[in-house]
Design an enzyme around this catalytic site. Structure first.
Site, PDB file in Angstrom:
ATOM      1  N   LYS A 169       1.933  -3.620   7.154  1.00 32.77           N
ATOM      2  CA  LYS A 169       2.035  -3.789   5.695  1.00 32.77           C
ATOM      3  C   LYS A 169       3.480  -3.564   5.228  1.00 32.77           C
ATOM      4  CE  LYS A 169      -0.668  -4.481   2.975  1.00 32.77           C
ATOM      5  NZ  LYS A 169      -1.192  -5.759   2.406  1.00 32.77           N
ATOM      6  N   THR A 199       0.839  -1.211   0.000  1.00 23.77           N
ATOM      7  CA  THR A 199       0.000   0.000   0.000  1.00 23.77           C
ATOM      8  C   THR A 199       0.870   1.255   0.000  1.00 23.77           C
ATOM      9  OG1 THR A 199      -1.463   1.312   1.410  1.00 23.77           O
ATOM     10  CG2 THR A 199      -0.148  -0.342   2.527  1.00 23.77           C
ATOM     11  N   ASP A 200       0.306   2.352  -0.488  1.00 25.93           N
ATOM     12  CA  ASP A 200       1.051   3.622  -0.440  1.00 25.93           C
ATOM     13  C   ASP A 200       1.222   4.118   1.002  1.00 25.93           C
ATOM     14  OD1 ASP A 200      -1.557   4.489   0.093  1.00 25.93           O
ATOM     15  OD2 ASP A 200      -1.527   6.126  -1.365  1.00 25.93           O
ATOM     16  N   GLU A 201       0.468   3.520   1.941  1.00 25.08           N
ATOM     17  CA  GLU A 201       0.567   3.985   3.331  1.00 25.08           C
ATOM     18  C   GLU A 201       1.907   3.633   3.959  1.00 25.08           C
ATOM     19  OE1 GLU A 201      -2.922   3.719   5.722  1.00 25.08           O
ATOM     20  OE2 GLU A 201      -4.245   3.736   3.985  1.00 25.08           O
ATOM     21  N   TYR A 228      -1.460  -0.501  11.093  1.00 22.01           N
ATOM     22  CA  TYR A 228      -1.796  -1.112   9.791  1.00 22.01           C
ATOM     23  C   TYR A 228      -0.646  -0.890   8.812  1.00 22.01           C
ATOM     24  CZ  TYR A 228      -3.536  -1.193   4.973  1.00 22.01           C
ATOM     25  OH  TYR A 228      -3.658  -1.401   3.615  1.00 22.01           O
TER      26      TYR A 228
HETATM   27  P1  NAD Z   1     -10.629  -6.036   2.752  1.00 24.81           P
HETATM   28  O1  NAD Z   1     -10.511  -5.812   4.210  1.00 24.81           O
HETATM   29  O2  NAD Z   1     -11.887  -5.638   2.038  1.00 24.81           O
HETATM   30  O3  NAD Z   1     -10.395  -7.580   2.410  1.00 24.81           O
HETATM   31  C1  NAD Z   1      -9.402  -8.342   3.034  1.00 24.81           C
HETATM   32  C2  NAD Z   1      -9.739  -9.820   2.800  1.00 24.81           C
HETATM   33  O4  NAD Z   1      -8.693 -10.612   3.391  1.00 24.81           O
HETATM   34  C3  NAD Z   1     -11.054 -10.249   3.447  1.00 24.81           C
HETATM   35  O5  NAD Z   1     -11.801 -11.038   2.553  1.00 24.81           O
HETATM   36  C4  NAD Z   1     -10.607 -11.096   4.645  1.00 24.81           C
HETATM   37  O6  NAD Z   1     -11.532 -12.116   5.007  1.00 24.81           O
HETATM   38  C5  NAD Z   1      -9.300 -11.675   4.138  1.00 24.81           C
HETATM   39  N1  NAD Z   1      -8.376 -12.038   5.224  1.00 24.81           N
HETATM   40  C6  NAD Z   1      -8.045 -11.297   6.316  1.00 24.81           C
HETATM   41  N2  NAD Z   1      -7.178 -11.973   7.092  1.00 24.81           N
HETATM   42  C7  NAD Z   1      -6.966 -13.173   6.469  1.00 24.81           C
HETATM   43  C8  NAD Z   1      -6.166 -14.303   6.775  1.00 24.81           C
HETATM   44  N3  NAD Z   1      -5.415 -14.337   7.901  1.00 24.81           N
HETATM   45  N4  NAD Z   1      -6.169 -15.348   5.922  1.00 24.81           N
HETATM   46  C9  NAD Z   1      -6.930 -15.328   4.792  1.00 24.81           C
HETATM   47  N5  NAD Z   1      -7.723 -14.292   4.468  1.00 24.81           N
HETATM   48  C10 NAD Z   1      -7.727 -13.219   5.289  1.00 24.81           C
HETATM   49  O7  NAD Z   1      -9.379  -5.311   2.113  1.00 24.81           O
HETATM   50  P2  NAD Z   1      -9.139  -4.642   0.686  1.00 24.81           P
HETATM   51  O8  NAD Z   1      -9.463  -3.203   0.765  1.00 24.81           O
HETATM   52  O9  NAD Z   1      -9.764  -5.482  -0.364  1.00 24.81           O
HETATM   53  O10 NAD Z   1      -7.549  -4.754   0.579  1.00 24.81           O
HETATM   54  C11 NAD Z   1      -6.936  -5.859  -0.072  1.00 24.81           C
HETATM   55  C12 NAD Z   1      -5.434  -5.668  -0.071  1.00 24.81           C
HETATM   56  O11 NAD Z   1      -5.092  -4.465  -0.743  1.00 24.81           O
HETATM   57  C13 NAD Z   1      -4.815  -5.552   1.327  1.00 24.81           C
HETATM   58  O12 NAD Z   1      -3.604  -6.239   1.337  1.00 24.81           O
HETATM   59  C14 NAD Z   1      -4.611  -4.059   1.507  1.00 24.81           C
HETATM   60  O13 NAD Z   1      -3.553  -3.806   2.407  1.00 24.81           O
HETATM   61  C15 NAD Z   1      -4.274  -3.646   0.091  1.00 24.81           C
HETATM   62  N6  NAD Z   1      -4.579  -2.254  -0.260  1.00 24.81           N
HETATM   63  C16 NAD Z   1      -5.824  -1.747  -0.031  1.00 24.81           C
HETATM   64  C17 NAD Z   1      -6.106  -0.444  -0.428  1.00 24.81           C
HETATM   65  C18 NAD Z   1      -7.487   0.157  -0.243  1.00 24.81           C
HETATM   66  O14 NAD Z   1      -7.682   1.331  -0.558  1.00 24.81           O
HETATM   67  N7  NAD Z   1      -8.483  -0.590   0.210  1.00 24.81           N
HETATM   68  C19 NAD Z   1      -5.112   0.340  -1.053  1.00 24.81           C
HETATM   69  C20 NAD Z   1      -3.841  -0.236  -1.275  1.00 24.81           C
HETATM   70  C21 NAD Z   1      -3.598  -1.536  -0.878  1.00 24.81           C
HETATM   71  P1  TYD Z   2     -10.061   5.367   5.078  1.00 20.44           P
HETATM   72  O1  TYD Z   2     -11.133   5.027   4.096  1.00 20.44           O
HETATM   73  O2  TYD Z   2     -10.129   4.786   6.442  1.00 20.44           O
HETATM   74  O3  TYD Z   2      -8.668   5.027   4.368  1.00 20.44           O
HETATM   75  P2  TYD Z   2      -7.149   5.334   4.879  1.00 20.44           P
HETATM   76  O4  TYD Z   2      -6.574   3.962   4.985  1.00 20.44           O
HETATM   77  O5  TYD Z   2      -6.561   6.170   3.799  1.00 20.44           O
HETATM   78  O6  TYD Z   2      -7.160   6.039   6.166  1.00 20.44           O
HETATM   79  O7  TYD Z   2      -9.996   6.961   5.238  1.00 20.44           O
HETATM   80  C1  TYD Z   2      -9.773   7.821   4.132  1.00 20.44           C
HETATM   81  C2  TYD Z   2      -9.735   9.265   4.653  1.00 20.44           C
HETATM   82  O8  TYD Z   2     -11.019   9.598   5.171  1.00 20.44           O
HETATM   83  C3  TYD Z   2      -8.760   9.466   5.812  1.00 20.44           C
HETATM   84  O9  TYD Z   2      -8.209  10.777   5.730  1.00 20.44           O
HETATM   85  C4  TYD Z   2      -9.645   9.376   7.049  1.00 20.44           C
HETATM   86  C5  TYD Z   2     -10.952   9.954   6.562  1.00 20.44           C
HETATM   87  N1  TYD Z   2     -12.174   9.406   7.221  1.00 20.44           N
HETATM   88  C6  TYD Z   2     -13.088  10.266   7.854  1.00 20.44           C
HETATM   89  O10 TYD Z   2     -12.905  11.498   7.902  1.00 20.44           O
HETATM   90  N2  TYD Z   2     -14.186   9.701   8.449  1.00 20.44           N
HETATM   91  C7  TYD Z   2     -14.420   8.359   8.437  1.00 20.44           C
HETATM   92  O11 TYD Z   2     -15.443   7.909   9.001  1.00 20.44           O
HETATM   93  C8  TYD Z   2     -13.495   7.504   7.762  1.00 20.44           C
HETATM   94  C9  TYD Z   2     -13.703   6.014   7.726  1.00 20.44           C
HETATM   95  C10 TYD Z   2     -12.385   8.078   7.164  1.00 20.44           C
END
Ligand code: NAD
Ligand code: TYD
Length: 351
Positions: free
Chosen positions: A162, A134-136, A158
């Site tokens: 990561k 992730t970019d985080e 988190y």
């Molecule tokens: P999400 O929370 O929607 O999904 C995560 C999935 O992983 C779920 O289905 C959960 O059941 C499964 N999981 C959790 N722990 C597990 C384990 N121990 N074994 C097997 N399965 C497990 O998350 P997402 O938003 O779809 O993110 C997916 C990936 O992308 C993650 O690695 C996250 O760090 C990365 N990512 C997410 C974002 C974003 O904006 N959501 C951005 C960049 C990277």
């Molecule tokens: P989020 O969706 O939790 O992603 P990130 O992993 O980037 O924190 O939050 C995106 C942005 O929105 C972040 O600046 C926090 C803000 N935020 C709120 O202001 N209120 C909320 O209820 C949530 C979930 C996020």
């Protein structure tokens, strides 16, 4: 730039975390583009995993679902021993707010779980192991954009977990020659996102005329990318030459703060700005992320295609049309978490 040594179209894919938001959208795209691919989803089905996310592919030939934990050696090793061309690790604990309250599962899954998968592919080789980072991991970036060489300065449990998984995956390339690639994408939005994250929380609260909880000033910015663009980037990387040992940022150059995002969501749901309510800020709240994704573009030609306004409108319409998907999720454990997590601030007089 396709890599003809890797069978992208007909290959055997293990997609961990495939019942979550991005994993499921990736599986949908993969099976749509490559109907001959054989796809196994391994997912623990935590609160964020949802078997319904896989309904669009469940009955397709070549699809299989396995419920289980990536940290469980007795499951992971024999599964990977069956033989895969691609292991794509989306499985993770993903919500920053939950990591602040209870980091343990983040360290277990996002670091130790990655280790288990890497050990299994060390014993049973694959063509490519994709670690979805992730970019985080860069931490907050007050100006400009992080290139892949920028230092990692994660600031919440988190992001730090990561970063651990990200570097552990790279170490298996550098030390053991495992074909690992690491991707670092910006904030995704789109269908099937669990309604604790900003966009789906605000959309579903707005539909119900519930307050939209804004952390602090609402001026924190993120780069917003449609989940389908992220999924397409990963598929492109699977088929590209020379990606082993590399890191690729993935982004959309769509920097918006929380108030700007909320404005578009309120516009598309037809709800008033009076729903916006300030809440006590998230501790260690990163003010800004921005990645420079020119390396991926130069290597493969990939670029994001979904324009923000159209993507947000489609996303709002999806949640409006799929109340049966999200309503059951906003109950029980979610409501306990929600009550505990948010502290609404008293309104200023005259507002
Ligand atoms: P999400 O929370 O929607 O999904 C995560 C999935 O992983 C779920 O289905 C959960 O059941 C499964 N999981 C959790 N722990 C597990 C384990 N121990 N074994 C097997 N399965 C497990 O998350 P997402 O938003 O779809 O993110 C997916 C990936 O992308 C993650 O690695 C996250 O760090 C990365 N990512 C997410 C974002 C974003 O904006 N959501 C951005 C960049 C990277
Ligand atoms: P989020 O969706 O939790 O992603 P990130 O992993 O980037 O924190 O939050 C995106 C942005 O929105 C972040 O600046 C926090 C803000 N935020 C709120 O202001 N209120 C909320 O209820 C949530 C979930 C996020």
């Amino acid at each position: 730039m396709a890599n003809h040594n890797r069978p992208v179209e007909t290959g055997r894919y293990l997609v961990t975390g495939g019942a979550g938001f991005i994993g499921a959208n990736f599986v949908h795209l993969l099976m749509e583009r490559y109907p001959q691919a054989k796809v196994t989803v391994l997912d623990k089905l935590t609160y964020a995993g949802n078997p319904k996310n896989l309904d669009p592919v469940r009955d397709k030939a070549g699809f299989r679902f396995v419920q289980g934990d990536i940290s469980d050696e007795s499951l992971v090793t024999p599964l990977i021993a069956e033989g895969f061309d691609f292991v794509i690790n989306f499985a993770a604990e993903t919500h920053v707010d939950r990591s602040i309250g209870d980091p343990a599962s983040f360290v277990t899954t996002d670091v130790f779980g990655v280790y288990r998968l890497l050990e299994a592919v060390k014993a049973h080789p694959v063509s490519l192991f994709v670690q979805i980072s992730t970019d985080e991991v860069y931490g907050e970036v007050m100006e400009g954009a992080s290139t892949e060489e920028a230092p990692l300065m994660p600031r919440n449990p988190y992001a730090a977990s990561k970063a651990g998984g990200d570097r552990l995956a790279y170490s298996y390339y550098a030390t053991y020659g495992i074909p690992v690639v690491v991707t670092r994408c910006s904030n995704n939005y789109g269908p099937y996102q669990y309604p604790e994250k900003l966009m789906p929380l605000f959309i579903t609260n707005a539909i119900d005329d519930e307050p939209l909880p804004v952390y602090g000033s609402g001026k924190n910015t993120r780069d917003w990318i449609h989940v389908r663009d992220h999924a397409a980037a990963i598929l492109t990387i699977c088929g590209a030459d020379g990606v082993e040992g590399e890191i690729y940022n993935i982004g959309a150059d769509t920097e918006k703060n929380v108030l700007e995002v909320a404005d578009r969501l309120l516009h598309h749901t037809g709800k008033p700005a009076s729903l916006l309510k300030q809440v006590v800020d998230r501790p260690g709240h990163d003010r800004r992320y921005q990645v420079d994704w020119t390396k991926l573009n130069r290597a493969t030609g990939w670029k994001p295609e979904v324009e923000f306004e159209a993507g947000v409108q489609q996303t709002v319409e999806w949640y409006q049309a799929h109340e049966d998907w999200w309503r059951p999720l906003k109950s029980g454990e979610f409501l306990d978490y929600y009550k505990k997590n948010y502290k609404f601030l008293p309104e200023e007089k005259g507002k």
